[in-house]
Scaffold this motif. Structure first.
Motif, PDB file in Angstrom:
ATOM      1  N   ARG A 108       0.771  -1.285  -0.051  1.00  0.00           N
ATOM      2  CA  ARG A 108       0.085   0.043   0.093  1.00  0.00           C
ATOM      3  C   ARG A 108       0.880   1.306  -0.130  1.00  0.00           C
ATOM      4  N   VAL A 109       0.832   1.908  -1.008  1.00  0.00           N
ATOM      5  CA  VAL A 109       1.420   3.181  -1.024  1.00  0.00           C
ATOM      6  C   VAL A 109       0.879   4.548  -0.269  1.00  0.00           C
ATOM      7  N   THR A 110       1.605   4.892   0.645  1.00  0.00           N
ATOM      8  CA  THR A 110       1.079   5.691   1.718  1.00  0.00           C
ATOM      9  C   THR A 110       1.310   7.262   1.292  1.00  0.00           C
ATOM     10  N   GLY A 111       2.204   7.426   0.512  1.00  0.00           N
ATOM     11  CA  GLY A 111       2.596   8.895   0.118  1.00  0.00           C
ATOM     12  C   GLY A 111       3.863   8.791  -0.928  1.00  0.00           C
ATOM     13  N   ILE A 112       4.322   9.888  -1.182  1.00  0.00           N
ATOM     14  CA  ILE A 112       5.404  10.210  -2.347  1.00  0.00           C
ATOM     15  C   ILE A 112       6.552  10.739  -1.610  1.00  0.00           C
ATOM     16  N   VAL A 113       7.681  10.156  -1.851  1.00  0.00           N
ATOM     17  CA  VAL A 113       9.035  10.856  -1.073  1.00  0.00           C
ATOM     18  C   VAL A 113       9.704  11.468  -2.117  1.00  0.00           C
ATOM     19  N   ASP A 114      10.097  12.690  -1.976  1.00  0.00           N
ATOM     20  CA  ASP A 114      11.026  13.524  -3.061  1.00  0.00           C
ATOM     21  C   ASP A 114      12.525  13.389  -2.383  1.00  0.00           C
ATOM     22  N   GLN A 115      13.147  12.179  -2.932  1.00  0.00           N
ATOM     23  CA  GLN A 115      14.334  12.137  -2.410  1.00  0.00           C
ATOM     24  C   GLN A 115      15.549  13.409  -2.731  1.00  0.00           C
ATOM     25  N   THR A 116      15.347  14.020  -3.681  1.00  0.00           N
ATOM     26  CA  THR A 116      16.006  15.045  -4.010  1.00  0.00           C
ATOM     27  C   THR A 116      15.983  16.343  -2.892  1.00  0.00           C
ATOM     28  N   GLN A 117      14.918  16.510  -2.367  1.00  0.00           N
ATOM     29  CA  GLN A 117      14.631  17.453  -1.456  1.00  0.00           C
ATOM     30  C   GLN A 117      14.641  17.122  -0.026  1.00  0.00           C
ATOM     31  N   GLY A 118      14.688  15.549   0.285  1.00  0.00           N
ATOM     32  CA  GLY A 118      14.794  15.208   1.509  1.00  0.00           C
ATOM     33  C   GLY A 118      13.319  15.335   2.265  1.00  0.00           C
ATOM     34  N   ARG A 119      12.214  15.417   1.625  1.00  0.00           N
ATOM     35  CA  ARG A 119      11.082  15.924   2.307  1.00  0.00           C
ATOM     36  C   ARG A 119      10.097  14.791   1.819  1.00  0.00           C
ATOM     37  N   HIS A 120       8.749  14.649   2.625  1.00  0.00           N
ATOM     38  CA  HIS A 120       7.708  13.852   2.029  1.00  0.00           C
ATOM     39  C   HIS A 120       6.351  14.491   2.057  1.00  0.00           C
TER      40      HIS A 120
END
Length: 120
Positions: A108-120
């Protein structure tokens, strides 16, 4: 009379003694969490893993955010396609590490993580 301490290393010529090894459900869930985190390239603290007995096999239920892009910074395919690709690998790696046979892996995908910004 003095007793000698029990040997800590087993002599290869002596058969193993009777006994058992027990792995807790918590240890197995932690392993599933680590395997899924590695497969998707996210922090293990962002992953939740649940196990269920499925007629003698283990069913894994994984909840995690997925990265917007892969390790190379490219978005290859849809989120659904990337999750489908990695599901089988999670089950295979879990089996290789624990010896437990996996009947299914649900993600189950609970969100998207932007690895370049270090934020979710």
């Amino acid at each position: 009379m003095s007793q000698q301490p029990p040997a800590t290393l087993r002599d290869p010529g002596v058969p193993p003694r009777a006994g058992y090894t027990r792995v807790s459900a918590q240890a197995l869930a932690g392993t599933a969490r680590a395997v899924a985190a590695d497969a998707f390239g996210v922090e293990p603290s962002l992953v939740r893993a649940f196990l269920r007995d499925d007629a003698g096999y283990l069913a894994l239920f994984i909840q995690l955010p997925v990265p917007l892009t892969d390790a190379g910074g490219m978005a290859r395919g849809t989120v659904l396609e990337r999750v489908r690709e990695k599901r089988a690998g999670i089950g295979e790696q879990f089996t290789a590490l624990t010896g437990s046979l996996v009947s299914r892996v649900d993600v189950r995908v609970t969100g998207i993580v932007d690895q370049t910004q270090g934020r979710h």
